[in-house]
Motif scaffolding. Structure first.
Motif, PDB file in Angstrom:
ATOM      1  N   ILE A 167      -1.448   5.190  12.963  1.00 17.44           N
ATOM      2  CA  ILE A 167      -0.419   5.830  12.143  1.00 17.44           C
ATOM      3  C   ILE A 167      -0.481   5.211  10.750  1.00 17.44           C
ATOM      4  CG2 ILE A 167       2.059   6.225  11.829  1.00 17.44           C
ATOM      5  CD1 ILE A 167       1.038   7.564  14.339  1.00 17.44           C
ATOM      6  N   ASP A 168      -0.771   6.031   9.747  1.00 12.10           N
ATOM      7  CA  ASP A 168      -0.811   5.545   8.366  1.00 12.10           C
ATOM      8  C   ASP A 168       0.618   5.480   7.841  1.00 12.10           C
ATOM      9  OD1 ASP A 168      -1.108   5.120   5.601  1.00 12.10           O
ATOM     10  OD2 ASP A 168      -3.004   6.210   5.579  1.00 12.10           O
ATOM     11  N   ILE A 169       1.072   4.288   7.507  1.00 10.57           N
ATOM     12  CA  ILE A 169       2.463   4.113   7.080  1.00 10.57           C
ATOM     13  C   ILE A 169       2.750   4.789   5.749  1.00 10.57           C
ATOM     14  CG2 ILE A 169       2.751   1.987   8.410  1.00 10.57           C
ATOM     15  CD1 ILE A 169       2.652   0.503   5.648  1.00 10.57           C
ATOM     16  N   ALA A 175       6.698   2.912   5.719  1.00 10.95           N
ATOM     17  CA  ALA A 175       6.196   2.164   4.565  1.00 10.95           C
ATOM     18  C   ALA A 175       7.150   1.030   4.195  1.00 10.95           C
ATOM     19  CB  ALA A 175       5.979   3.096   3.382  1.00 10.95           C
ATOM     20  N   GLN A 176       8.455   1.304   4.234  1.00 14.48           N
ATOM     21  CA  GLN A 176       9.425   0.261   3.920  1.00 14.48           C
ATOM     22  C   GLN A 176       9.479  -0.793   5.020  1.00 14.48           C
ATOM     23  OE1 GLN A 176      13.250   1.869   2.904  1.00 14.48           O
ATOM     24  NE2 GLN A 176      12.484   2.841   1.049  1.00 14.48           N
ATOM     25  N   ARG A 177       9.413  -0.358   6.275  1.00 10.09           N
ATOM     26  CA  ARG A 177       9.536  -1.285   7.402  1.00 10.09           C
ATOM     27  C   ARG A 177       8.305  -2.178   7.575  1.00 10.09           C
ATOM     28  NH1 ARG A 177      12.480  -1.631  12.651  1.00 10.09           N
ATOM     29  NH2 ARG A 177      11.072  -2.763  14.014  1.00 10.09           N
ATOM     30  N   TYR A 178       7.117  -1.603   7.436  1.00 15.24           N
ATOM     31  CA  TYR A 178       5.888  -2.330   7.751  1.00 15.24           C
ATOM     32  C   TYR A 178       4.993  -2.606   6.548  1.00 15.24           C
ATOM     33  CZ  TYR A 178       7.124  -1.120  12.535  1.00 15.24           C
ATOM     34  OH  TYR A 178       7.771  -0.996  13.724  1.00 15.24           O
ATOM     35  N   GLY A 179       5.432  -2.235   5.360  1.00 20.42           N
ATOM     36  CA  GLY A 179       4.590  -2.321   4.172  1.00 20.42           C
ATOM     37  C   GLY A 179       3.958  -3.667   3.908  1.00 20.42           C
ATOM     38  N   VAL A 180       4.651  -4.752   4.218  1.00 18.51           N
ATOM     39  CA  VAL A 180       4.100  -6.086   3.944  1.00 18.51           C
ATOM     40  C   VAL A 180       3.603  -6.782   5.209  1.00 18.51           C
ATOM     41  CG1 VAL A 180       5.464  -6.435   1.858  1.00 18.51           C
ATOM     42  CG2 VAL A 180       6.378  -7.176   4.061  1.00 18.51           C
ATOM     43  N   SER A 181       3.653  -6.082   6.346  1.00 15.82           N
ATOM     44  CA  SER A 181       3.263  -6.757   7.593  1.00 15.82           C
ATOM     45  C   SER A 181       2.155  -6.056   8.361  1.00 15.82           C
ATOM     46  CB  SER A 181       4.483  -6.929   8.498  1.00 15.82           C
ATOM     47  OG  SER A 181       5.047  -5.684   8.830  1.00 15.82           O
ATOM     48  N   ILE A 182       1.583  -4.979   7.810  1.00 21.11           N
ATOM     49  CA  ILE A 182       0.514  -4.295   8.534  1.00 21.11           C
ATOM     50  C   ILE A 182      -0.741  -5.156   8.562  1.00 21.11           C
ATOM     51  CG2 ILE A 182       1.291  -1.926   8.233  1.00 21.11           C
ATOM     52  CD1 ILE A 182      -0.708  -1.757   5.890  1.00 21.11           C
ATOM     53  N   HIS A 212      -0.980   1.167  10.108  1.00 24.26           N
ATOM     54  CA  HIS A 212      -2.006   0.727   9.170  1.00 24.26           C
ATOM     55  C   HIS A 212      -1.884   1.537   7.892  1.00 24.26           C
ATOM     56  CE1 HIS A 212      -4.809   4.213   9.001  1.00 24.26           C
ATOM     57  NE2 HIS A 212      -4.052   4.564  10.037  1.00 24.26           N
ATOM     58  N   THR A 213      -2.805   1.302   6.983  1.00 19.14           N
ATOM     59  CA  THR A 213      -2.995   2.173   5.838  1.00 19.14           C
ATOM     60  C   THR A 213      -4.475   2.182   5.501  1.00 19.14           C
ATOM     61  OG1 THR A 213      -2.140   2.791   3.661  1.00 19.14           O
ATOM     62  CG2 THR A 213      -2.601   0.458   4.012  1.00 19.14           C
ATOM     63  N   ASP A 214      -4.939   3.277   4.941  1.00 17.58           N
ATOM     64  CA  ASP A 214      -6.348   3.390   4.588  1.00 17.58           C
ATOM     65  C   ASP A 214      -6.728   2.344   3.549  1.00 17.58           C
ATOM     66  OD1 ASP A 214      -6.759   5.500   6.320  1.00 17.58           O
ATOM     67  OD2 ASP A 214      -6.476   7.036   4.766  1.00 17.58           O
ATOM     68  N   GLY A 215      -7.916   1.783   3.702  1.00 17.58           N
ATOM     69  CA  GLY A 215      -8.415   0.804   2.750  1.00 17.58           C
ATOM     70  C   GLY A 215      -7.935  -0.616   3.007  1.00 17.58           C
ATOM     71  N   CYS A 216      -7.188  -0.837   4.066  1.00 18.23           N
ATOM     72  CA  CYS A 216      -6.675  -2.170   4.407  1.00 18.23           C
ATOM     73  C   CYS A 216      -7.704  -2.862   5.292  1.00 18.23           C
ATOM     74  CB  CYS A 216      -5.340  -2.028   5.132  1.00 18.23           C
ATOM     75  SG  CYS A 216      -4.751  -3.536   5.936  1.00 18.23           S
ATOM     76  N   HIS A 217      -8.349  -3.909   4.760  1.00 13.75           N
ATOM     77  CA  HIS A 217      -9.404  -4.575   5.549  1.00 13.75           C
ATOM     78  C   HIS A 217      -8.840  -5.280   6.777  1.00 13.75           C
ATOM     79  CE1 HIS A 217      -8.111  -8.085   3.239  1.00 13.75           C
ATOM     80  NE2 HIS A 217      -8.735  -8.826   4.123  1.00 13.75           N
ATOM     81  N   LEU A 218      -7.612  -5.768   6.714  1.00 10.43           N
ATOM     82  CA  LEU A 218      -6.995  -6.390   7.896  1.00 10.43           C
ATOM     83  C   LEU A 218      -6.739  -5.342   8.976  1.00 10.43           C
ATOM     84  CD1 LEU A 218      -4.448  -8.785   6.161  1.00 10.43           C
ATOM     85  CD2 LEU A 218      -6.733  -9.328   7.049  1.00 10.43           C
TER      86      LEU A 218
END
Length: 84
Positions: A42-44, A51-58, A18-24
């Motif tokens: 785990i914050d990507i 970040a590169q692997r999951y950046g657009v799919s978290i 995930h990443t902080d601030g991501c509503h999904l």
């Protein structure tokens, strides 16, 4: 990523990328919490590779056997993935 002990794996057998601030990501965490499924968040953004692997799919839920469940998923799909 540090190795987890067997007890930690038993208690938290899944990783939630995930990443902080991501509503999904918050929705995915709420589904996991409601189903009482143990996970380690785990914050990507803390890892360039992730970040590169999951950046657009978290959010992405990853099992210890390397299976992945990508968003969007619902409670039924989560149950099928985890066997819970």
């Amino acid at each position: 990523m540090p190795e987890l002990t067997q007890a930690e794996r038993d208690n938290r057998p899944y990783l939630l990328y995930h990443t902080d601030g991501c509503h999904l990501c918050e929705l995915a965490a709420a589904l996991l919490d409601a189903a009482d499924i143990g996970y380690r968040a785990i914050d990507i953004c803390d890892d360039e590779y992730l970040a590169q692997r999951y950046g657009v799919s978290i959010p992405v839920l990853k099992a210890w056997d390397d299976r992945e469940l990508h968003w969007p998923f619902n409670a039924t799909q989560l149950q099928e993935f985890t066997g819970a």
